[in-house]
Design an enzyme around this catalytic site. Sequence first.
Site, mmCIF file in Angstrom:
data_model
loop_
_atom_site.group_PDB
_atom_site.id
_atom_site.type_symbol
_atom_site.label_atom_id
_atom_site.label_comp_id
_atom_site.label_asym_id
_atom_site.label_seq_id
_atom_site.Cartn_x
_atom_site.Cartn_y
_atom_site.Cartn_z
ATOM 1 N N HIS A 13 5.665 1.878 -33.223
ATOM 2 C CA HIS A 13 6.225 3.115 -33.775
ATOM 3 C C HIS A 13 6.071 3.065 -35.295
ATOM 4 C CE1 HIS A 13 8.685 6.673 -33.995
ATOM 5 N NE2 HIS A 13 9.351 6.098 -34.983
ATOM 6 N N GLU B 286 -0.015 -1.600 -39.329
ATOM 7 C CA GLU B 286 0.034 -1.527 -37.858
ATOM 8 C C GLU B 286 -1.090 -2.371 -37.274
ATOM 9 O OE1 GLU B 286 0.474 2.342 -36.011
ATOM 10 O OE2 GLU B 286 1.283 3.181 -37.847
HETATM 11 C C1 GRF Z 1 0.032 5.268 -34.946
HETATM 12 O O1 GRF Z 1 0.554 5.526 -36.205
HETATM 13 C C2 GRF Z 1 1.120 4.789 -34.012
HETATM 14 O O2 GRF Z 1 2.078 4.016 -34.648
HETATM 15 C C3 GRF Z 1 1.715 6.086 -33.555
HETATM 16 O O3 GRF Z 1 0.630 6.958 -33.409
HETATM 17 C C4 GRF Z 1 -0.434 6.540 -34.252
HETATM 18 C C5 GRF Z 1 -1.598 6.297 -33.366
HETATM 19 O O4 GRF Z 1 -2.761 5.994 -34.068
HETATM 20 N N1 GRF Z 1 2.508 5.890 -32.371
HETATM 21 P P1 GRF Z 1 -4.013 5.380 -33.323
HETATM 22 O O5 GRF Z 1 -4.326 6.301 -32.137
HETATM 23 O O6 GRF Z 1 -3.706 3.999 -32.888
HETATM 24 O O7 GRF Z 1 -5.118 5.449 -34.340
#
Ligand code: GRF
Length: 229
Positions: free
Chosen positions: A105, A170
Amino acid sequence: MKSIVILISGRGSNMEAMLKAKLPCRIAAVISNRPDAAGLGIARSHGIATAVVAHAEHASRELFDAALGAEIARHQPDLVVLAGFMRILGDEFVRRFHGRLVNIHPSLLPSFPGLHTHRRAIEAGVRIHGCTVHFVTPTLDNGPVIIQAAVPVYADDTEDTLAARVLAQEHVAYPQAVRWLVEGRLMLTGDGRVLLDGECRNAAVLLVPQSDDSLLHQPLSPARERGAT
Ligand code: GRF
């Protein structure tokens, strides 16, 4: 070797980060709820099996969850990884995969559950923002934390600049969490604690300093400072 299934809805950059991290696991399949998810093509280009379980083709959440659960079960994964999967999963689904269902998240939970986290972080005037990898429980964006990565929020940030800064982390935090899981080093206890190497370790919190920016040299927002006590 453990196997995982990754669920996506769109771009798939977290999924791609996982593929590039060469995790010690088999990626059995990437499943999307949207047929046009760009991440499906990325997965295929890495030789990963893909499937679509389109939410739009199911009359209710329960029916969608059941179809998705059946598609996942075909692969018998040890872990189900939600990577930008933008559907809320029902309690029954979440319970079925309890302890082996994880999500990322884009906020430092419990702050900013739900959507538009970067915009809300800027509006709230927080100085630190980030992302959280957590086990999924029936309450949205609320499960036990595995790892968090923090980034500064600058006075001149836009939703896009902040999102990009968080996304870079992330791509570090999520592969790390999944690595611990597939190595069998990380688990959720019956009473909801996260153990790494058998212990409750706050070492699982990752604070990522930004080496290319200096907090001290960022202009402060005058409007925000006036309101501050
Ligand atoms: C990411 O920021 C994730 O944290 C959120 O949605 C976005 C997805 O990005 N839940 P991706 O599809 O992984 O590029």
